[in-house]
Design a protein around this motif. Structure first.
Motif, PDB file in Angstrom:
ATOM      1  N   THR A  67       0.661  -1.252   0.010  1.00 19.80           N
ATOM      2  CA  THR A  67      -0.094  -0.019   0.270  1.00 19.80           C
ATOM      3  C   THR A  67       0.716   1.189   0.066  1.00 19.80           C
ATOM      4  O   THR A  67       0.485   2.273  -0.885  1.00 19.80           O
ATOM      5  N   LEU A  68       1.843   1.120   0.726  1.00 22.89           N
ATOM      6  CA  LEU A  68       2.561   2.574   0.915  1.00 22.89           C
ATOM      7  C   LEU A  68       3.363   2.634  -0.294  1.00 22.89           C
ATOM      8  O   LEU A  68       3.578   3.864  -0.974  1.00 22.89           O
ATOM      9  N   LEU A  71       0.919   4.435  -2.826  1.00 24.48           N
ATOM     10  CA  LEU A  71       0.533   5.822  -2.536  1.00 24.48           C
ATOM     11  C   LEU A  71       1.702   6.593  -2.554  1.00 24.48           C
ATOM     12  O   LEU A  71       1.663   7.747  -3.041  1.00 24.48           O
ATOM     13  N   ASN A  74       1.644   7.628  -6.364  1.00 22.98           N
ATOM     14  CA  ASN A  74       0.879   8.694  -6.562  1.00 22.98           C
ATOM     15  C   ASN A  74       0.763   9.691  -5.678  1.00 22.98           C
ATOM     16  O   ASN A  74      -0.371  10.503  -5.465  1.00 22.98           O
ATOM     17  N   GLU A  75       1.986   9.999  -5.013  1.00 21.39           N
ATOM     18  CA  GLU A  75       1.710  10.974  -3.957  1.00 21.39           C
ATOM     19  C   GLU A  75       1.466  12.515  -4.310  1.00 21.39           C
ATOM     20  O   GLU A  75       0.910  13.073  -3.412  1.00 21.39           O
ATOM     21  N   ILE A  78      -2.685  12.661  -4.450  1.00 18.86           N
ATOM     22  CA  ILE A  78      -3.314  12.290  -3.050  1.00 18.86           C
ATOM     23  C   ILE A  78      -3.594  13.400  -2.276  1.00 18.86           C
ATOM     24  O   ILE A  78      -2.746  14.161  -1.831  1.00 18.86           O
ATOM     25  N   THR A  80      -3.975  14.776   1.166  1.00 15.31           N
ATOM     26  CA  THR A  80      -3.265  14.325   2.416  1.00 15.31           C
ATOM     27  C   THR A  80      -4.333  14.167   3.545  1.00 15.31           C
ATOM     28  O   THR A  80      -4.265  13.108   4.161  1.00 15.31           O
ATOM     29  N   ARG A  83      -6.199  10.929   2.978  1.00 14.59           N
ATOM     30  CA  ARG A  83      -5.418   9.882   3.329  1.00 14.59           C
ATOM     31  C   ARG A  83      -5.524   9.612   4.758  1.00 14.59           C
ATOM     32  O   ARG A  83      -5.548   8.389   5.244  1.00 14.59           O
ATOM     33  N   HIS A 130      -1.348   4.631   5.016  1.00 12.99           N
ATOM     34  CA  HIS A 130      -1.795   5.915   4.753  1.00 12.99           C
ATOM     35  C   HIS A 130      -1.481   6.329   5.828  1.00 12.99           C
ATOM     36  O   HIS A 130      -1.059   7.742   5.593  1.00 12.99           O
ATOM     37  N   GLY A 134       1.744   9.476   5.408  1.00 10.84           N
ATOM     38  CA  GLY A 134       1.004  10.609   5.193  1.00 10.84           C
ATOM     39  C   GLY A 134       1.603  11.608   6.095  1.00 10.84           C
ATOM     40  O   GLY A 134       1.660  12.909   5.909  1.00 10.84           O
ATOM     41  N   THR A 225      -1.047  19.152  -2.001  1.00 17.91           N
ATOM     42  CA  THR A 225      -1.755  18.199  -1.169  1.00 17.91           C
ATOM     43  C   THR A 225      -2.365  18.583   0.131  1.00 17.91           C
ATOM     44  O   THR A 225      -2.795  17.988   0.846  1.00 17.91           O
TER      45      THR A 225
END
Length: 427
Positions: A67-68, A71, A74-75, A78, A80, A83, A130, A134, A225
């Motif tokens: 998952t990290l 993420l 696509n940071e 996203i 924040t 997230r 997440h 984040g 973000t």
């Protein structure tokens, strides 16, 4: 009413309140997972044939890492705020489901309930990816003290859960079905704590003046973000941004590959720190340390000692002379930690419980200290978008611009002198 932050306030208010909230949010990031690790004595008794102390960790890590990675790829796209809210909400829901699952199955150790626990462990991994990524990214463009408080909170979650587990185990040890009663009370407390973290992040943290200032500053430097966080705090940007391509502050964004190559040693450092730590904690400490005079308390004492000294280690970098900032020095010390592997093996085979407790203490202390050193040193030289060029490059650009301006002035003065000499000759 909405506000506009166009300049730094005379005094940034709310620093210590923000540090406290960061500490609590750091707790919430790992409180549920540490709760699951700390009641391993209950799960080992409930599922004796499934090795839960090893299996749950093996399930948790791939979900967190996968998952990290998605993420991180696509940071820039996203939100924040969404997230982090999703992560804390997932922690709350998954912890509550653990409690419901145990109540629904009446504490029966059959395969279906173990699979359910494994699914929840995977959900904890997704939530951790997440929240932890984040929050660390969000705090990296603020004060270093905020990031240090968050990382200390991560370790404090382990110390708190271990302390609570010792209390609940002692309270229910002599009662019928004491292990299960202690575990139920334990997860009820964890559920309430995760709900507190959701409320703190949603309604308290974004409205602190110092947090609003740093997020507005990040937005002015090009970060996209933090828009929802600013909107939640009632802050908006006044007018469209104009980008001056000749301004040395407005440098091109580095992509993820360039950032990774620029900080590859820090990435390797973190991988080696946790690859070693998780190879020993909690599976080895729970199952392979033998039986000693502490009996069923032995594994719990070892886990508690690790968590407490991990917390202490995360405060050591506040002492400047003890903070490791050399990139080569960090790598050397982290590589030397590999000596823990033979040390734990021979201590478990030949040593007494006192030596094992001492080794566990050193493992936690080094884990906490090195984690904070790496994560507080890595963001230095990177702007708020976390993808800008380093400050040395900006300084070099400024120096070149200054040299060019001096050359232009000298050229104009020379032309003016030549014109005056020519005029004097004509006279």
């Amino acid at each position: 009413m909405a506000e506009v932050y166009t300049r730094a306030p005379v005094r940034l208010e709310g620093k210590y309140g923000a540090m406290l909230v960061c500490w609590v949010l750091g707790n919430g990031c790992l409180f549920s997972w540490n709760s699951m690790l700390t009641i391993q004595d209950y799960y080992v008794a409930l599922f004796p044939n499934y090795h839960p102390s090893r299996v749950l960790t093996l399930i948790y890590q791939p979900f967190a890492l996968g998952t990290l990675a998605m993420l991180a790829y696509n940071e820039a796209k996203i939100n924040t705020r969404k997230r982090n809210l999703f992560g804390y909400s997932l922690f709350f829901i998954a912890t509550f489901i653990v409690l419901l699952l145990d109540l629904a199955t009446s504490g029966k150790g059959w395969l279906g309930s173990f699979i359910g626990i494994c699914v929840i462990s995977g959900a904890f991994g997704v939530a951790d990816a997440h929240v932890q990524g984040g929050m660390i990214g969000d705090l990296s463009f603020m004060l270093p003290e905020f990031l240090q408080s968050f990382l200390a909170g991560l370790a404090a979650s382990g110390a708190l859960t271990s302390s609570l587990r010792l209390i609940t185990k002692a309270a229910f040890e002599n009662s019928q079905d004491g292990l299960r009663k202690g575990a139920i009370l334990f997860f009820a407390i964890s559920t309430l704590f995760e709900l507190l973290c959701v409320l703190l992040y949603a309604f308290v943290f974004p409205k602190l003046p110092i947090v609003k200032y740093y997020r507005a500053k990040a937005a002015s430097e090009g970060s996209k973000t933090v828009a929802s966080d600013l909107a939640a705090a009632g802050v908006y940007k006044q007018g469209p941004e104009t980008k001056n391509e000749h301004d040395p502050q407005q440098v091109e964004r580095l992509n993820n590959k360039e950032l990774l190559l620029q900080n590859i040693d820090y990435a390797i450092d973190l991988f080696l720190i946790y690859a070693l730590t998780l190879s020993i904690f909690p599976g080895f400490l729970s199952e392979d340390t033998g039986s000693h005079s502490l009996g069923s308390w032995y594994a719990l004492v070892l886990i508690t000692m690790y968590n407490v000294w991990d917390l202490i280690g995360r405060y050591i970098p506040l002492i400047k002379c003890l903070k490791l900032e050399s990139r080569k020095g960090l790598m050397v010390v982290i590589l030397l930690r590999s000596l823990f592997v033979p040390a734990f093996y021979f201590t478990a085979k030949y040593g007494d419980q006192g030596w094992m407790i001492m080794l566990t203490t050193l493992l936690g202390l080094s884990n906490g200290h090195l984690t904070v050193c790496v994560l507080t040193c890595a963001p230095k030289g990177t702007r708020a978008k976390c993808t800008r060029k380093s400050s040395s490059f900006v300084s070099f650009r400024r120096y070149i611009c200054w040299c060019n301006s001096r050359l232009v002035v000298a050229y104009r003065q020379r032309c003016r002198c030549s014109w005056m000499l020519e005029l004097a000759n004509r006279r």
